[in-house]
Design a protein around this motif. Structure first.
Motif, PDB file in Angstrom:
ATOM      1  N   TRP A  85       0.837  -1.185   0.000  1.00 19.81           N
ATOM      2  CA  TRP A  85       0.000   0.000   0.000  1.00 19.81           C
ATOM      3  C   TRP A  85       0.877   1.242   0.000  1.00 19.81           C
ATOM      4  CZ3 TRP A  85      -4.690   1.082  -1.304  1.00 19.81           C
ATOM      5  CH2 TRP A  85      -5.260   2.300  -0.936  1.00 19.81           C
ATOM      6  N   LYS A  86       0.863   1.952  -1.108  1.00 17.30           N
ATOM      7  CA  LYS A  86       1.579   3.219  -1.258  1.00 17.30           C
ATOM      8  C   LYS A  86       3.030   3.143  -0.808  1.00 17.30           C
ATOM      9  CE  LYS A  86      -2.545   5.982  -1.207  1.00 17.30           C
ATOM     10  NZ  LYS A  86      -3.225   7.157  -0.726  1.00 17.30           N
ATOM     11  N   GLY A  87       3.726   2.106  -1.251  1.00 18.89           N
ATOM     12  CA  GLY A  87       5.147   1.977  -0.940  1.00 18.89           C
ATOM     13  C   GLY A  87       5.459   1.321   0.384  1.00 18.89           C
ATOM     14  N   GLU A  88       4.450   0.939   1.129  1.00 14.91           N
ATOM     15  CA  GLU A  88       4.632   0.256   2.411  1.00 14.91           C
ATOM     16  C   GLU A  88       4.147  -1.183   2.272  1.00 14.91           C
ATOM     17  OE1 GLU A  88       5.834   1.642   5.397  1.00 14.91           O
ATOM     18  OE2 GLU A  88       6.381   3.349   4.144  1.00 14.91           O
ATOM     19  N   PHE A  89       4.678  -2.043   3.122  1.00 17.55           N
ATOM     20  CA  PHE A  89       4.332  -3.459   3.091  1.00 17.55           C
ATOM     21  C   PHE A  89       3.928  -3.894   4.497  1.00 17.55           C
ATOM     22  CE2 PHE A  89       7.414  -2.399  -0.088  1.00 17.55           C
ATOM     23  CZ  PHE A  89       6.789  -2.851  -1.244  1.00 17.55           C
ATOM     24  N   THR A  90       2.776  -4.527   4.608  1.00 23.04           N
ATOM     25  CA  THR A  90       2.267  -4.983   5.893  1.00 23.04           C
ATOM     26  C   THR A  90       2.072  -6.492   5.829  1.00 23.04           C
ATOM     27  OG1 THR A  90       1.106  -2.879   6.178  1.00 23.04           O
ATOM     28  CG2 THR A  90       0.432  -4.714   7.602  1.00 23.04           C
TER      29      THR A  90
END
Length: 124
Positions: A85-90
């Motif tokens: 999500w928008k350059g982040e990873f969860t």
């Protein structure tokens, strides 16, 4: 339904699923940051041997893996998923309201390493 215990059909179908995802990654560069992050995630996961032998599937912007090609069992095996999500990873474990965040990071390699580690634990 084919699963990782069958006669080799699963391996071929899993490889074909990875090929489809990687083919999408080789297309035109998306303008949207979340799609670019999802591409990085797919490419990093495809390079991880423990993940590459499983069947990949997407749910929105989440990458999941399964020991089956039967969509009816996807998500109930207990493997975490990684959401881009928008350059982040969860990295998330669990289903629905029982989701538990294991990691939030901007480092795709860190997210994939955690996913691969959890898959190794569950398959041991």
């Amino acid at each position: 339904m084919n699963d990782a215990t069958d006669d080799g059909t699963f391996a071929a179908e899993a490889a074909a699923a990875w090929a489809v995802l990687l083919g999408w990654c080789r297309g035109p560069e998306p303008a949207e940051e979340t799609e670019r992050a999802l591409r990085r995630l797919i490419e990093a996961a495809a390079d991880e041997p423990v993940l590459r032998v499983l069947c990949p599937w997407l749910s929105m912007t989440g990458l999941n893996v399964s020991t089956s090609t039967d969509f009816r069992v996807w998500g109930i095996e207990g493997f975490p998923s990684v959401v881009a999500w928008k350059g982040e990873f969860t990295v998330v474990e669990g289903l629905g309201r029982e989701n538990r965040v294991l990691l939030e990071t901007a480092d795709v390699a860190e997210a994939v390493a955690l996913l691969a580690g959890r898959v190794r634990e569950r398959r041991a």
